[in-house]
Design a protein around this motif. Structure first.
Motif, mmCIF file in Angstrom:
data_model
loop_
_atom_site.group_PDB
_atom_site.id
_atom_site.type_symbol
_atom_site.label_atom_id
_atom_site.label_comp_id
_atom_site.label_asym_id
_atom_site.label_seq_id
_atom_site.Cartn_x
_atom_site.Cartn_y
_atom_site.Cartn_z
ATOM 1 N N ARG A 48 45.182 57.855 44.296
ATOM 2 C CA ARG A 48 44.595 57.124 45.417
ATOM 3 C C ARG A 48 45.081 57.626 46.776
ATOM 4 N NH1 ARG A 48 44.259 50.863 43.117
ATOM 5 N NH2 ARG A 48 42.848 51.363 41.404
ATOM 6 N N ASN A 49 45.043 58.935 46.940
ATOM 7 C CA ASN A 49 45.336 59.545 48.232
ATOM 8 C C ASN A 49 44.038 60.070 48.838
ATOM 9 O OD1 ASN A 49 48.480 59.724 48.160
ATOM 10 N ND2 ASN A 49 47.800 60.476 46.168
ATOM 11 N N THR A 50 44.030 60.183 50.152
ATOM 12 C CA THR A 50 42.945 60.842 50.865
ATOM 13 C C THR A 50 43.544 62.002 51.647
ATOM 14 O OG1 THR A 50 41.656 58.807 51.073
ATOM 15 C CG2 THR A 50 41.145 60.593 52.606
ATOM 16 N N VAL A 51 43.091 63.209 51.333
ATOM 17 C CA VAL A 51 43.569 64.393 52.040
ATOM 18 C C VAL A 51 42.334 65.157 52.508
ATOM 19 C CG1 VAL A 51 44.985 66.462 51.934
ATOM 20 C CG2 VAL A 51 45.614 64.463 50.568
ATOM 21 N N VAL A 52 42.174 65.281 53.819
ATOM 22 C CA VAL A 52 40.943 65.846 54.376
ATOM 23 C C VAL A 52 41.256 66.843 55.495
ATOM 24 C CG1 VAL A 52 39.541 63.832 53.801
ATOM 25 C CG2 VAL A 52 40.695 63.928 56.007
ATOM 26 N N ASP A 53 40.348 67.790 55.668
ATOM 27 C CA ASP A 53 40.318 68.677 56.837
ATOM 28 C C ASP A 53 41.596 69.494 57.021
ATOM 29 O OD1 ASP A 53 37.782 67.707 57.364
ATOM 30 O OD2 ASP A 53 38.494 66.141 58.717
ATOM 31 N N CYS A 54 42.162 69.970 55.924
ATOM 32 C CA CYS A 54 43.309 70.889 56.004
ATOM 33 C C CYS A 54 42.797 72.326 56.043
ATOM 34 C CB CYS A 54 44.231 70.705 54.808
ATOM 35 S SG CYS A 54 45.059 69.100 54.752
ATOM 36 N N ALA A 75 38.356 66.114 50.443
ATOM 37 C CA ALA A 75 37.138 66.479 51.176
ATOM 38 C C ALA A 75 37.436 67.305 52.416
ATOM 39 C CB ALA A 75 36.378 65.213 51.584
ATOM 40 N N GLY A 76 36.549 68.274 52.678
ATOM 41 C CA GLY A 76 36.544 68.979 53.948
ATOM 42 C C GLY A 76 37.703 69.928 54.167
ATOM 43 N N ASN A 77 38.392 70.333 53.104
ATOM 44 C CA ASN A 77 39.500 71.276 53.259
ATOM 45 C C ASN A 77 38.961 72.705 53.279
ATOM 46 O OD1 ASN A 77 41.829 69.294 53.033
ATOM 47 N ND2 ASN A 77 40.662 68.835 51.184
ATOM 48 N N SER A 78 39.544 73.554 54.108
ATOM 49 C CA SER A 78 39.002 74.882 54.340
ATOM 50 C C SER A 78 39.089 75.771 53.106
ATOM 51 C CB SER A 78 39.722 75.542 55.518
ATOM 52 O OG SER A 78 39.077 76.740 55.880
ATOM 53 N N LYS A 79 40.142 75.578 52.304
ATOM 54 C CA LYS A 79 40.260 76.307 51.039
ATOM 55 C C LYS A 79 39.880 75.373 49.896
ATOM 56 C CE LYS A 79 43.508 79.518 50.918
ATOM 57 N NZ LYS A 79 44.780 80.278 51.064
ATOM 58 N N GLU A 80 40.324 75.637 48.676
ATOM 59 C CA GLU A 80 39.921 74.787 47.557
ATOM 60 C C GLU A 80 40.341 73.336 47.786
ATOM 61 O OE1 GLU A 80 41.501 78.623 45.443
ATOM 62 O OE2 GLU A 80 42.082 77.415 47.173
ATOM 63 N N GLY A 81 39.610 72.434 47.156
ATOM 64 C CA GLY A 81 40.118 71.074 47.118
ATOM 65 C C GLY A 81 41.423 71.022 46.354
ATOM 66 N N LEU A 82 41.430 71.647 45.184
ATOM 67 C CA LEU A 82 42.629 71.681 44.346
ATOM 68 C C LEU A 82 42.686 73.007 43.612
ATOM 69 C CD1 LEU A 82 44.180 68.980 42.144
ATOM 70 C CD2 LEU A 82 43.450 71.079 41.041
ATOM 71 N N CYS A 83 43.898 73.561 43.494
ATOM 72 C CA CYS A 83 44.072 74.827 42.779
ATOM 73 C C CYS A 83 45.220 74.713 41.778
ATOM 74 C CB CYS A 83 44.356 75.954 43.770
ATOM 75 S SG CYS A 83 44.506 77.583 42.979
ATOM 76 N N PHE A 84 44.938 75.053 40.512
ATOM 77 C CA PHE A 84 45.970 75.222 39.493
ATOM 78 C C PHE A 84 46.291 76.711 39.435
ATOM 79 C CE2 PHE A 84 43.399 71.617 37.876
ATOM 80 C CZ PHE A 84 44.385 70.643 37.784
ATOM 81 N N LEU A 93 43.306 66.330 35.776
ATOM 82 C CA LEU A 93 42.553 65.973 36.976
ATOM 83 C C LEU A 93 41.439 65.032 36.540
ATOM 84 C CD1 LEU A 93 42.079 66.604 40.039
ATOM 85 C CD2 LEU A 93 40.505 68.404 39.282
ATOM 86 N N TYR A 94 41.571 63.740 36.863
ATOM 87 C CA TYR A 94 40.678 62.722 36.311
ATOM 88 C C TYR A 94 40.151 61.784 37.401
ATOM 89 C CZ TYR A 94 39.188 58.547 33.762
ATOM 90 O OH TYR A 94 38.479 57.481 33.284
ATOM 91 N N ALA A 95 38.827 61.589 37.411
ATOM 92 C CA ALA A 95 38.179 60.577 38.239
ATOM 93 C C ALA A 95 38.461 60.739 39.733
ATOM 94 C CB ALA A 95 38.565 59.176 37.773
ATOM 95 N N ASN A 96 38.439 61.976 40.215
ATOM 96 C CA ASN A 96 38.599 62.262 41.640
ATOM 97 C C ASN A 96 37.244 62.608 42.259
ATOM 98 O OD1 ASN A 96 41.762 62.552 41.925
ATOM 99 N ND2 ASN A 96 41.169 63.598 40.038
ATOM 100 N N THR A 97 37.156 62.469 43.569
ATOM 101 C CA THR A 97 35.992 62.926 44.328
ATOM 102 C C THR A 97 36.383 64.196 45.081
ATOM 103 O OG1 THR A 97 35.151 60.678 44.599
ATOM 104 C CG2 THR A 97 34.344 62.344 46.128
ATOM 105 N N VAL A 98 35.681 65.292 44.804
ATOM 106 C CA VAL A 98 35.993 66.599 45.385
ATOM 107 C C VAL A 98 34.742 67.083 46.116
ATOM 108 C CG1 VAL A 98 36.869 68.919 44.923
ATOM 109 C CG2 VAL A 98 37.508 67.031 43.408
ATOM 110 N N ARG A 99 34.735 66.946 47.453
ATOM 111 C CA ARG A 99 33.521 67.211 48.224
ATOM 112 C C ARG A 99 33.782 68.156 49.402
ATOM 113 N NH1 ARG A 99 31.492 61.219 48.113
ATOM 114 N NH2 ARG A 99 29.620 61.358 46.844
ATOM 115 N N ASN A 100 32.842 69.060 49.632
ATOM 116 C CA ASN A 100 32.748 69.805 50.892
ATOM 117 C C ASN A 100 34.005 70.618 51.195
ATOM 118 O OD1 ASN A 100 31.334 70.571 53.249
ATOM 119 N ND2 ASN A 100 32.412 69.034 54.459
ATOM 120 N N ASN A 101 34.575 71.232 50.171
ATOM 121 C CA ASN A 101 35.744 72.093 50.353
ATOM 122 C C ASN A 101 35.336 73.568 50.260
ATOM 123 O OD1 ASN A 101 38.024 69.941 50.155
ATOM 124 N ND2 ASN A 101 36.716 69.512 48.402
ATOM 125 N N GLY A 102 36.215 74.456 50.733
ATOM 126 C CA GLY A 102 36.063 75.881 50.495
ATOM 127 C C GLY A 102 35.236 76.656 51.501
#
Length: 206
Positions: A48-54, A75-84, A93-102
């Motif tokens: 339940r974190n919000t991390v945006v526009d990095c 959302a809105g991060n310049s590179k991947e939303g998440l990288c393993f 990685l479960y039940a997350n919203t991953v939008r408008n990244n990259g």
């Protein structure tokens, strides 16, 4: 977490790594000490974190083992939303919203050069031609990506590349990605791909 200004992988909104760390004089850059191995981050719940526009990613796993990423807004991060990456193993990685990244927007030539993509050039809007996906599984194994919404990312939805193996991707809603398609690249909802080395591999010394 909003508006992170570092562009390196190790300057993501959240970083979990098993490597030591040191900085250059330039505070916008930092690199791991691969000769200094630490105990891997493990059994951590990120919820339940919000991390945006990095300028970098939302979350970068480098050698992290058996962690749980649940119900976050990415959302809105310049590179991947998440990288393993870096041997990350057994993470969920479960039940997350991953939008408008990259999109790779607002990145300097130095930042793109550090990511080995400056040679591809820029689009008319100034963003890099080489885009990134919402979720990247890069040199990682036995990770589980399930029941996420992956939507509107610039370089595709979920990418597995290099030594990505034995990962599970299931029951995700993957919608309207490939926003950054261009004359050089076309991206996919789910991509299983090979990739050339970012830099020449030195010859072995015997």
């Amino acid at each position: 977490i909003d508006g992170g200004r570092g562009w390196g992988n190790f300057q993501a909104g959240m970083l979990f790594s098993d490597k030591g760390w040191h900085r250059f004089a330039n505070p916008t850059r930092g690199v791991p000490r691969i000769d200094e191995r630490l105990k891997p981050p493990t059994r951590i719940v990120i919820r339940r974190n919000t991390v945006v526009d990095c300028l970098s990613s939302w979350l970068y796993f480098d050698g992290a083992v058996m962690n749980f990423v649940l119900d976050n807004h990415i959302a809105g991060n310049s590179k991947e939303g998440l990288c393993f990456d870096g041997g990350s193993t057994g993470n969920v990685l479960y039940a997350n919203t991953v939008r408008n990244n990259g999109k790779r927007d607002n990145m300097t030539d130095r930042a793109l050069e550090d990511d080995f993509v400056l040679r591809y050039g820029r689009m008319e809007d100034g963003t890099a031609i080489a885009k990134l996906p919402g979720v990247s599984i890069d040199n990682a194994a036995y990770n589980v990506v399930v029941a996420n919404l992956v939507q509107g990312n610039w370089g595709g939805g979920i990418k597995m590349v290099r030594t990505s193996m034995l990962n599970t991707v299931a029951f995700n809603n993957i919608i309207d990605n490939n926003e950054g398609t261009n004359r050089t690249f076309h991206f996919f909802g789910i991509e299983l791909g090979g990739a050339e080395a970012d830099a020449p591999v030195p010859e072995a010394v015997w």
